[in-house]
Design an enzyme around this catalytic site. Structure first.
Site, PDB file in Angstrom:
ATOM      1  N   CYS A  92      43.837  45.550  43.553  1.00 44.08           N
ATOM      2  CA  CYS A  92      42.983  44.718  42.699  1.00 44.08           C
ATOM      3  C   CYS A  92      42.308  45.644  41.685  1.00 44.08           C
ATOM      4  O   CYS A  92      42.722  46.801  41.528  1.00 44.08           O
ATOM      5  CB  CYS A  92      41.974  43.921  43.522  1.00 44.08           C
ATOM      6  SG  CYS A  92      40.808  44.927  44.459  1.00 44.08           S
ATOM      7  N   ASN A 106      39.093  47.687  44.008  1.00 42.36           N
ATOM      8  CA  ASN A 106      39.405  48.038  45.414  1.00 42.36           C
ATOM      9  C   ASN A 106      38.147  48.020  46.290  1.00 42.36           C
ATOM     10  O   ASN A 106      38.020  48.821  47.218  1.00 42.36           O
ATOM     11  CB  ASN A 106      40.101  49.419  45.503  1.00 42.36           C
ATOM     12  CG  ASN A 106      40.716  49.725  46.862  1.00 42.36           C
ATOM     13  OD1 ASN A 106      40.709  50.872  47.291  1.00 42.36           O
ATOM     14  ND2 ASN A 106      41.255  48.746  47.539  1.00 42.36           N
ATOM     15  N   CYS A 129      36.729  44.505  46.765  1.00 43.29           N
ATOM     16  CA  CYS A 129      36.646  43.098  47.210  1.00 43.29           C
ATOM     17  C   CYS A 129      38.002  42.584  47.669  1.00 43.29           C
ATOM     18  O   CYS A 129      38.294  42.528  48.862  1.00 43.29           O
ATOM     19  CB  CYS A 129      36.084  42.205  46.100  1.00 43.29           C
ATOM     20  SG  CYS A 129      34.377  42.597  45.625  1.00 43.29           S
ATOM     21  N   ARG A 130      38.856  42.198  46.712  1.00 45.54           N
ATOM     22  CA  ARG A 130      40.064  41.460  47.060  1.00 45.54           C
ATOM     23  C   ARG A 130      41.109  42.275  47.820  1.00 45.54           C
ATOM     24  O   ARG A 130      41.615  41.813  48.848  1.00 45.54           O
ATOM     25  CB  ARG A 130      40.699  40.871  45.783  1.00 45.54           C
ATOM     26  CG  ARG A 130      39.837  39.805  45.133  1.00 45.54           C
ATOM     27  CD  ARG A 130      40.313  39.500  43.717  1.00 45.54           C
ATOM     28  NE  ARG A 130      40.078  40.618  42.820  1.00 45.54           N
ATOM     29  CZ  ARG A 130      40.489  40.692  41.575  1.00 45.54           C
ATOM     30  NH1 ARG A 130      41.197  39.689  41.070  1.00 45.54           N
ATOM     31  NH2 ARG A 130      40.207  41.733  40.825  1.00 45.54           N
ATOM     32  N   SER A 131      41.449  43.469  47.319  1.00 47.46           N
ATOM     33  CA  SER A 131      42.564  44.185  47.986  1.00 47.46           C
ATOM     34  C   SER A 131      42.187  44.760  49.345  1.00 47.46           C
ATOM     35  O   SER A 131      43.028  44.730  50.262  1.00 47.46           O
ATOM     36  CB  SER A 131      43.202  45.227  47.064  1.00 47.46           C
ATOM     37  OG  SER A 131      42.292  46.225  46.679  1.00 47.46           O
ATOM     38  N   ASP A 161      38.757  37.121  40.578  1.00 50.83           N
ATOM     39  CA  ASP A 161      37.825  38.204  40.837  1.00 50.83           C
ATOM     40  C   ASP A 161      36.472  37.610  41.276  1.00 50.83           C
ATOM     41  O   ASP A 161      35.847  36.868  40.514  1.00 50.83           O
ATOM     42  CB  ASP A 161      37.660  38.994  39.532  1.00 50.83           C
ATOM     43  CG  ASP A 161      36.842  40.247  39.722  1.00 50.83           C
ATOM     44  OD1 ASP A 161      36.149  40.357  40.742  1.00 50.83           O
ATOM     45  OD2 ASP A 161      36.898  41.104  38.832  1.00 50.83           O
TER      46      ASP A 161
HETATM   47  P1  4NP Z   1      37.841  43.664  43.113  1.00 56.29           P
HETATM   48  O1  4NP Z   1      36.458  43.211  42.434  1.00 56.29           O
HETATM   49  O2  4NP Z   1      38.795  44.010  41.990  1.00 56.29           O
HETATM   50  O3  4NP Z   1      38.271  42.462  43.869  1.00 56.29           O
HETATM   51  O4  4NP Z   1      37.520  44.863  43.987  1.00 56.29           O
HETATM   52  C1  4NP Z   1      35.824  44.002  41.472  1.00 56.29           C
HETATM   53  C2  4NP Z   1      35.078  45.085  41.864  1.00 56.29           C
HETATM   54  C3  4NP Z   1      34.416  45.864  40.922  1.00 56.29           C
HETATM   55  C4  4NP Z   1      34.518  45.540  39.591  1.00 56.29           C
HETATM   56  C5  4NP Z   1      35.274  44.457  39.196  1.00 56.29           C
HETATM   57  C6  4NP Z   1      35.928  43.697  40.142  1.00 56.29           C
HETATM   58  N1  4NP Z   1      33.821  46.313  38.634  1.00 56.29           N
HETATM   59  O5  4NP Z   1      33.895  45.962  37.444  1.00 56.29           O
HETATM   60  O6  4NP Z   1      33.191  47.302  38.980  1.00 56.29           O
END
Ligand code: 4NP
Length: 155
Positions: A12, A15, A17-19, A126
């Protein structure tokens, strides 16, 4: 058409939340199928902003509500990942564009998006800037996706 895979990397953006949630759910699915010792799984992010951090506290809280313990610490995708994993699974269209851009021409990894393992096909949104419902929806989609990854890609 699909060759069965022995290793899967979930990707994702951050890294956190989702992955890592996908990796944790897939670990449970593989464990339940007695396959955890034969299939290697991991997760990584397109960006390195959160490198070394545990998963987002909100994601970990929602995971715990569903009986999951996310142990992963964030790391960015590396060039080696494209040679070391059979399948790399991205969460949304933007992840796929970045993965296609990073992928070396002779890489062995096949790229896939979670959307192709859920009905109706849809990206994993997201949840980072949203509320509780977004985190719950991530878990719902990924539980369905991981069951189908087991059936379509592993078994
Ligand atoms: P993820 O969520 O891609 O599911 O881990 C996010 C985590 C951090 C950010 C964006 C999305 N960020 O912009 O820091």
């Amino acid at each position: 058409m699909n060759n069965k895979v022995k290793s899967i990397l979930f990707v994702c953006l951050g890294n956190i939340c989702r992955s890592p949630m996908a990796e944790t759910i897939m670990a449970k699915v593989l464990d339940d199928a007695d396959l955890s010792s034969t299939i290697h799984i991991d997760s990584a992010g397109i960006i390195d902003y959160h490198e070394g951090e545990k998963a987002d506290i909100r994601m970990r809280q929602h995971a715990a509500d569903h009986g999951y313990d996310i142990l992963h610490r964030s790391r960015p995708v590396t060039e080696d990942d494209f040679y070391n994993f059979d399948l790399i699974v991205g969460m949304d269209r933007s992840n796929m564009e970045e993965l296609e851009r990073k992928r070396p021409a002779d890489a062995k990894a096949r790229l896939a998006m979670v959307a192709q393992y859920v009905t109706p096909p849809q990206p994993v949104p997201d949840p980072y800037y949203g509320g509780d419902a977004g985190f719950e929806f991530v878990i719902t989609l990924l539980e369905e996706a991981c069951q189908n990854i087991l059936k379509m890609e592993v078994q």
